[in-house]
Design a protein around this motif. Structure first.
Motif, PDB file in Angstrom:
ATOM      1  N   GLY A 132       0.797  -1.218   0.000  1.00 54.41           N
ATOM      2  CA  GLY A 132       0.000   0.000   0.000  1.00 54.41           C
ATOM      3  C   GLY A 132       0.833   1.272   0.000  1.00 54.41           C
ATOM      4  O   GLY A 132       0.298   2.362   0.143  1.00 54.41           O
ATOM      5  N   GLY A 133       2.158   1.146  -0.128  1.00 59.04           N
ATOM      6  CA  GLY A 133       3.004   2.335  -0.220  1.00 59.04           C
ATOM      7  C   GLY A 133       3.522   2.868   1.108  1.00 59.04           C
ATOM      8  O   GLY A 133       4.004   3.995   1.175  1.00 59.04           O
ATOM      9  N   TRP A 134       3.440   2.091   2.180  1.00 61.75           N
ATOM     10  CA  TRP A 134       3.951   2.508   3.495  1.00 61.75           C
ATOM     11  C   TRP A 134       5.458   2.280   3.521  1.00 61.75           C
ATOM     12  O   TRP A 134       5.930   1.187   3.225  1.00 61.75           O
ATOM     13  N   LYS A 135       6.223   3.323   3.902  1.00 63.43           N
ATOM     14  CA  LYS A 135       7.687   3.222   3.940  1.00 63.43           C
ATOM     15  C   LYS A 135       8.208   3.777   5.250  1.00 63.43           C
ATOM     16  O   LYS A 135       7.657   4.737   5.793  1.00 63.43           O
ATOM     17  N   GLY A 136       9.285   3.177   5.725  1.00 64.47           N
ATOM     18  CA  GLY A 136       9.871   3.645   6.974  1.00 64.47           C
ATOM     19  C   GLY A 136      11.076   2.831   7.359  1.00 64.47           C
ATOM     20  O   GLY A 136      11.893   2.476   6.505  1.00 64.47           O
ATOM     21  N   GLY A 137      11.170   2.503   8.667  1.00 63.94           N
ATOM     22  CA  GLY A 137      12.331   1.785   9.142  1.00 63.94           C
ATOM     23  C   GLY A 137      12.012   0.893  10.329  1.00 63.94           C
ATOM     24  O   GLY A 137      10.974   1.031  10.976  1.00 63.94           O
ATOM     25  N   ALA A 138      12.945  -0.024  10.592  1.00 66.62           N
ATOM     26  CA  ALA A 138      12.825  -0.935  11.723  1.00 66.62           C
ATOM     27  C   ALA A 138      14.220  -1.227  12.243  1.00 66.62           C
ATOM     28  O   ALA A 138      15.186  -1.248  11.468  1.00 66.62           O
ATOM     29  N   GLN A 139      14.299  -1.437  13.553  1.00 68.92           N
ATOM     30  CA  GLN A 139      15.591  -1.816  14.106  1.00 68.92           C
ATOM     31  C   GLN A 139      15.435  -2.363  15.517  1.00 68.92           C
ATOM     32  O   GLN A 139      14.567  -1.933  16.265  1.00 68.92           O
ATOM     33  N   PRO A 140      16.294  -3.335  15.859  1.00 71.18           N
ATOM     34  CA  PRO A 140      16.375  -3.731  17.255  1.00 71.18           C
ATOM     35  C   PRO A 140      17.121  -2.621  17.998  1.00 71.18           C
ATOM     36  O   PRO A 140      17.911  -1.888  17.399  1.00 71.18           O
ATOM     37  N   THR A 141      16.836  -2.486  19.265  1.00 72.70           N
ATOM     38  CA  THR A 141      17.486  -1.468  20.084  1.00 72.70           C
ATOM     39  C   THR A 141      18.067  -2.132  21.322  1.00 72.70           C
ATOM     40  O   THR A 141      17.930  -3.345  21.516  1.00 72.70           O
ATOM     41  N   GLU A 142      18.665  -1.361  22.173  1.00 72.42           N
ATOM     42  CA  GLU A 142      19.253  -1.891  23.393  1.00 72.42           C
ATOM     43  C   GLU A 142      18.215  -2.579  24.279  1.00 72.42           C
ATOM     44  O   GLU A 142      18.480  -3.585  24.918  1.00 72.42           O
ATOM     45  N   LYS A 143      17.007  -2.057  24.309  1.00 68.62           N
ATOM     46  CA  LYS A 143      15.964  -2.566  25.208  1.00 68.62           C
ATOM     47  C   LYS A 143      14.773  -3.197  24.489  1.00 68.62           C
ATOM     48  O   LYS A 143      13.777  -3.496  25.118  1.00 68.62           O
ATOM     49  N   GLY A 144      14.837  -3.360  23.166  1.00 68.79           N
ATOM     50  CA  GLY A 144      13.701  -3.920  22.452  1.00 68.79           C
ATOM     51  C   GLY A 144      13.832  -3.720  20.959  1.00 68.79           C
ATOM     52  O   GLY A 144      14.891  -3.926  20.396  1.00 68.79           O
ATOM     53  N   ALA A 145      12.740  -3.289  20.325  1.00 68.93           N
ATOM     54  CA  ALA A 145      12.747  -3.067  18.885  1.00 68.93           C
ATOM     55  C   ALA A 145      11.697  -2.026  18.515  1.00 68.93           C
ATOM     56  O   ALA A 145      10.721  -1.825  19.239  1.00 68.93           O
ATOM     57  N   VAL A 146      11.911  -1.381  17.370  1.00 64.34           N
ATOM     58  CA  VAL A 146      10.991  -0.364  16.875  1.00 64.34           C
ATOM     59  C   VAL A 146      10.661  -0.646  15.417  1.00 64.34           C
ATOM     60  O   VAL A 146      11.433  -1.266  14.693  1.00 64.34           O
ATOM     61  N   PHE A 147       9.474  -0.163  14.999  1.00 61.91           N
ATOM     62  CA  PHE A 147       9.028  -0.288  13.616  1.00 61.91           C
ATOM     63  C   PHE A 147       8.120   0.906  13.355  1.00 61.91           C
ATOM     64  O   PHE A 147       7.190   1.149  14.125  1.00 61.91           O
ATOM     65  N   ALA A 148       8.396   1.661  12.301  1.00 59.76           N
ATOM     66  CA  ALA A 148       7.579   2.838  11.994  1.00 59.76           C
ATOM     67  C   ALA A 148       7.534   3.047  10.489  1.00 59.76           C
ATOM     68  O   ALA A 148       8.549   2.894   9.801  1.00 59.76           O
ATOM     69  N   VAL A 149       6.350   3.404   9.989  1.00 57.49           N
ATOM     70  CA  VAL A 149       6.164   3.663   8.564  1.00 57.49           C
ATOM     71  C   VAL A 149       5.247   4.869   8.377  1.00 57.49           C
ATOM     72  O   VAL A 149       4.475   5.220   9.269  1.00 57.49           O
TER      73      VAL A 149
END
Length: 180
Positions: A132-149
């Motif tokens: 559907g055209g959603w773009k962004g980033g994801a990454q593990p972090t020191e305390k967990g993980a993030v995902f955003a588009v």
């Protein structure tokens, strides 16, 4: 009008940032601590931050059973932050620790991109694309993980206390269904 609301929210978040802490007073106990990039105090100018954790309620776009399945932990409480039909949703474990937070933001395209970059910085995250055209980033972090588009003026972001990005990714995918 949206710009004014976005700025008002940013001012409110910045004014209320005294460091987010878990129930035991230890900032490392919450999913918010999963990434310093995802904390409201590190959101850059023009980027809408996370609203403060409010009272208990039911998340209108993500169920507790889904979160338990995605994140692999039971949900004890759900709290909401912000206003409107799509508040930020904060999911807590039975012991009171925050395990997942999810936000749907609607504003300008620049604000949506800034929110994504504040949660999953372009400089450090892996690029992601959803149907559907959603773009962004994801990454593990020191305390967990993030995902955003983001897509246009809408952004969807999640911060999990789990190290793998699949949990916040699945939460974001489910939240996107509410945007359609």
């Amino acid at each position: 009008m949206r710009r004014i609301l976005g700025v008002a929210l940013l001012v409110t978040v910045v004014a209320g940032c005294g460091g987010e802490q878990g129930p035991a007073g230890d900032p490392s106990t919450s999913a918010a601590a999963a990434s310093s990039a995802a904390s409201p105090s590190s959101v850059g100018v023009g980027a809408p931050g996370w609203p403060g954790v409010g009272g208990e309620g039911k998340c209108p776009y993500l169920g507790s059973a889904d979160v338990a399945q995605f994140n692999g932990q039971q949900v004890g409480k759900v709290k909401l932050g912000g206003e409107g039909e799509r508040p930020a949703c904060f999911f807590f474990r039975p012991n009171g620790e925050e395990q997942l937070r999810v936000r749907i933001f609607t504003g300008t395209e620049a604000e949506a991109k800034a929110l994504v970059d504040s949660v999953a910085p372009v400089a450090t995250s892996s690029p992601v694309t959803l149907d559907g055209g959603w773009k962004g980033g994801a990454q593990p972090t020191e305390k967990g993980a993030v995902f955003a588009v983001a897509k246009g003026g809408t952004a969807v972001a999640a911060v999990s206390n789990q190290k793998r990005t699949i949990a916040p990714k699945r939460a974001v995918e489910k939240a996107i269904e509410a945007v359609k």
